[in-house]
Structures are given as C-alpha cells and as structure tokens.
Write a protein that holds these residues in place. Structure first.
Motif, PDB file in Angstrom:
ATOM      1  N   ALA A  48       0.807  -1.213   0.000  1.00 39.50           N
ATOM      2  CA  ALA A  48       0.000   0.000   0.000  1.00 39.50           C
ATOM      3  C   ALA A  48       0.842   1.266   0.000  1.00 39.50           C
ATOM      4  CB  ALA A  48      -0.935  -0.012   1.199  1.00 39.50           C
ATOM      5  N   ARG A  49       2.067   1.206   0.483  1.00 37.64           N
ATOM      6  CA  ARG A  49       2.917   2.393   0.501  1.00 37.64           C
ATOM      7  C   ARG A  49       4.353   1.984   0.265  1.00 37.64           C
ATOM      8  NH1 ARG A  49       5.213   3.370   5.907  1.00 37.64           N
ATOM      9  NH2 ARG A  49       4.586   1.635   7.195  1.00 37.64           N
ATOM     10  N   SER A  50       5.148   2.958  -0.112  1.00 38.82           N
ATOM     11  CA  SER A  50       6.550   2.692  -0.403  1.00 38.82           C
ATOM     12  C   SER A  50       7.339   2.571   0.895  1.00 38.82           C
ATOM     13  CB  SER A  50       7.104   3.830  -1.258  1.00 38.82           C
ATOM     14  OG  SER A  50       8.460   3.614  -1.513  1.00 38.82           O
ATOM     15  N   LEU A  51       8.098   1.506   1.009  1.00 37.00           N
ATOM     16  CA  LEU A  51       8.940   1.285   2.190  1.00 37.00           C
ATOM     17  C   LEU A  51      10.393   1.343   1.765  1.00 37.00           C
ATOM     18  CD1 LEU A  51       7.131  -1.791   3.774  1.00 37.00           C
ATOM     19  CD2 LEU A  51       6.722   0.623   4.206  1.00 37.00           C
ATOM     20  N   THR A  52      11.233   1.877   2.647  1.00 36.71           N
ATOM     21  CA  THR A  52      12.663   1.942   2.367  1.00 36.71           C
ATOM     22  C   THR A  52      13.403   1.039   3.341  1.00 36.71           C
ATOM     23  OG1 THR A  52      12.492   4.202   1.563  1.00 36.71           O
ATOM     24  CG2 THR A  52      14.678   3.454   2.221  1.00 36.71           C
ATOM     25  N   VAL A  53      14.284   0.224   2.799  1.00 36.48           N
ATOM     26  CA  VAL A  53      15.170  -0.608   3.601  1.00 36.48           C
ATOM     27  C   VAL A  53      16.567  -0.024   3.438  1.00 36.48           C
ATOM     28  CG1 VAL A  53      16.134  -2.910   3.964  1.00 36.48           C
ATOM     29  CG2 VAL A  53      13.732  -2.645   3.262  1.00 36.48           C
ATOM     30  N   THR A  54      17.152   0.381   4.558  1.00 39.23           N
ATOM     31  CA  THR A  54      18.490   0.949   4.533  1.00 39.23           C
ATOM     32  C   THR A  54      19.465  -0.070   5.084  1.00 39.23           C
ATOM     33  OG1 THR A  54      17.589   3.170   4.818  1.00 39.23           O
ATOM     34  CG2 THR A  54      19.929   2.879   5.319  1.00 39.23           C
ATOM     35  N   PHE A  55      20.493  -0.352   4.307  1.00 42.29           N
ATOM     36  CA  PHE A  55      21.586  -1.219   4.730  1.00 42.29           C
ATOM     37  C   PHE A  55      22.706  -0.281   5.154  1.00 42.29           C
ATOM     38  CE2 PHE A  55      19.208  -3.634   1.464  1.00 42.29           C
ATOM     39  CZ  PHE A  55      18.798  -4.704   2.251  1.00 42.29           C
ATOM     40  N   ALA A  56      22.764   0.027   6.441  1.00 46.60           N
ATOM     41  CA  ALA A  56      23.618   1.099   6.959  1.00 46.60           C
ATOM     42  C   ALA A  56      25.105   0.863   6.695  1.00 46.60           C
ATOM     43  CB  ALA A  56      23.372   1.292   8.462  1.00 46.60           C
ATOM     44  N   PHE A  57      25.613  -0.318   6.977  1.00 44.69           N
ATOM     45  CA  PHE A  57      27.036  -0.597   6.801  1.00 44.69           C
ATOM     46  C   PHE A  57      27.441  -0.441   5.339  1.00 44.69           C
ATOM     47  CE2 PHE A  57      30.697  -3.379   6.104  1.00 44.69           C
ATOM     48  CZ  PHE A  57      31.560  -2.920   7.072  1.00 44.69           C
ATOM     49  N   SER A  58      26.571  -0.877   4.441  1.00 45.92           N
ATOM     50  CA  SER A  58      26.847  -0.816   3.003  1.00 45.92           C
ATOM     51  C   SER A  58      26.487   0.527   2.383  1.00 45.92           C
ATOM     52  CB  SER A  58      26.068  -1.916   2.282  1.00 45.92           C
ATOM     53  OG  SER A  58      26.408  -3.175   2.807  1.00 45.92           O
ATOM     54  N   LYS A  59      25.859   1.369   3.174  1.00 43.85           N
ATOM     55  CA  LYS A  59      25.447   2.704   2.702  1.00 43.85           C
ATOM     56  C   LYS A  59      24.527   2.621   1.483  1.00 43.85           C
ATOM     57  CE  LYS A  59      29.481   5.189   4.482  1.00 43.85           C
ATOM     58  NZ  LYS A  59      29.975   4.268   5.401  1.00 43.85           N
ATOM     59  N   LYS A  60      23.549   1.692   1.542  1.00 44.32           N
ATOM     60  CA  LYS A  60      22.565   1.543   0.475  1.00 44.32           C
ATOM     61  C   LYS A  60      21.172   1.678   1.069  1.00 44.32           C
ATOM     62  CE  LYS A  60      24.800  -1.406  -2.900  1.00 44.32           C
ATOM     63  NZ  LYS A  60      24.578  -2.465  -3.865  1.00 44.32           N
ATOM     64  N   ALA A  61      20.327   2.417   0.385  1.00 42.78           N
ATOM     65  CA  ALA A  61      18.914   2.504   0.733  1.00 42.78           C
ATOM     66  C   ALA A  61      18.128   2.102  -0.505  1.00 42.78           C
ATOM     67  CB  ALA A  61      18.549   3.907   1.182  1.00 42.78           C
ATOM     68  N   VAL A  62      17.242   1.129  -0.355  1.00 42.49           N
ATOM     69  CA  VAL A  62      16.484   0.614  -1.495  1.00 42.49           C
ATOM     70  C   VAL A  62      15.008   0.500  -1.134  1.00 42.49           C
ATOM     71  CG1 VAL A  62      18.477  -0.655  -2.400  1.00 42.49           C
ATOM     72  CG2 VAL A  62      16.894  -1.804  -0.878  1.00 42.49           C
ATOM     73  N   ALA A  63      14.183   0.557  -2.145  1.00 36.22           N
ATOM     74  CA  ALA A  63      12.745   0.393  -1.946  1.00 36.22           C
ATOM     75  C   ALA A  63      12.426  -1.083  -1.765  1.00 36.22           C
ATOM     76  CB  ALA A  63      11.995   0.948  -3.147  1.00 36.22           C
ATOM     77  N   TRP A  64      11.556  -1.367  -0.817  1.00 41.38           N
ATOM     78  CA  TRP A  64      11.089  -2.735  -0.621  1.00 41.38           C
ATOM     79  C   TRP A  64      10.165  -3.101  -1.774  1.00 41.38           C
ATOM     80  CZ3 TRP A  64      11.885  -7.218   1.369  1.00 41.38           C
ATOM     81  CH2 TRP A  64      10.873  -8.160   1.366  1.00 41.38           C
ATOM     82  N   ASP A  65      10.256  -4.332  -2.232  1.00 42.68           N
ATOM     83  CA  ASP A  65       9.382  -4.842  -3.279  1.00 42.68           C
ATOM     84  C   ASP A  65       8.866  -6.196  -2.805  1.00 42.68           C
ATOM     85  OD1 ASP A  65       8.280  -6.068  -5.556  1.00 42.68           O
ATOM     86  OD2 ASP A  65       9.624  -4.970  -6.879  1.00 42.68           O
TER      87      ASP A  65
END
Length: 91
Positions: free
Chosen positions: A6-23
């Motif tokens: 229903a909404r966009s979620l962000t998963v941040t991988f802090a150590f790797s410095k990546k933020a991606v949208a959950w699918d």
C-alpha cells in the motif's frame, strides 16, 4: 492489498550505505539484500540457524516464518522477515 504494498517502504543497509525500496516480489530481507548486490551470511533461510542475524538499527519486522529461536531485542533474522515500515539494518 498488503500494508507493504500500500505504501513505499525503504530498507536501509547502513554498513553498506545503500537505501532501497522494498518490493513484495522478494520473499525476505535477505532476498532483497542479495538482489542489490549484498552478500550477508546465511545458511538455512528458515529462521533456524541464526547465521543471518544482524542488528536492527530502526524499524519493525514481520516474520514470514516464525523463528524457532526468536532473536534478541534489536536483532533481526533477515532470512525469514519482511519490513513492517521503513527499516535500517546493520548490513
């Protein structure tokens, strides 16, 4: 429609410095991490061995398969969980 769809979620991988949208096409946070080029440790993919355990810096998770031995507060088993809102993991 599920809450995550229903909404966009962000998963941040802090150590790797990546933020991606959950699918929702991904079965777990481990699958999402691998799809974005990360290589977290894992073994069973069922919440049994704890090899995939990592620090949950912020957010909440839903366990698709209830872990045999749930992780301690502030930790996550990424092989059998999905985000329940935005999350940050120490990966």
């Amino acid at each position: 429609m599920t809450q995550t769809a229903a909404r966009s979620l962000t998963v941040t991988f802090a150590f790797s410095k990546k933020a991606v949208a959950w699918d929702d096409k991904h079965a777990s946070l481990l699958d999402l991490a691998e799809a974005h080029g990360l290589k977290p440790d894992f073994s069973c993919r069922a919440g049994i061995c704890r090899t995939c355990q990592c620090e949950l810096i912020s957010g909440k998770l839903t366990y698709v398969t209830e872990p045999l031995d749930p992780p301690e507060e502030g930790m996550a088993l990424i092989c059998c969980s999905k985000p329940d809102g935005d999350v940050t993991l120490n990966i």
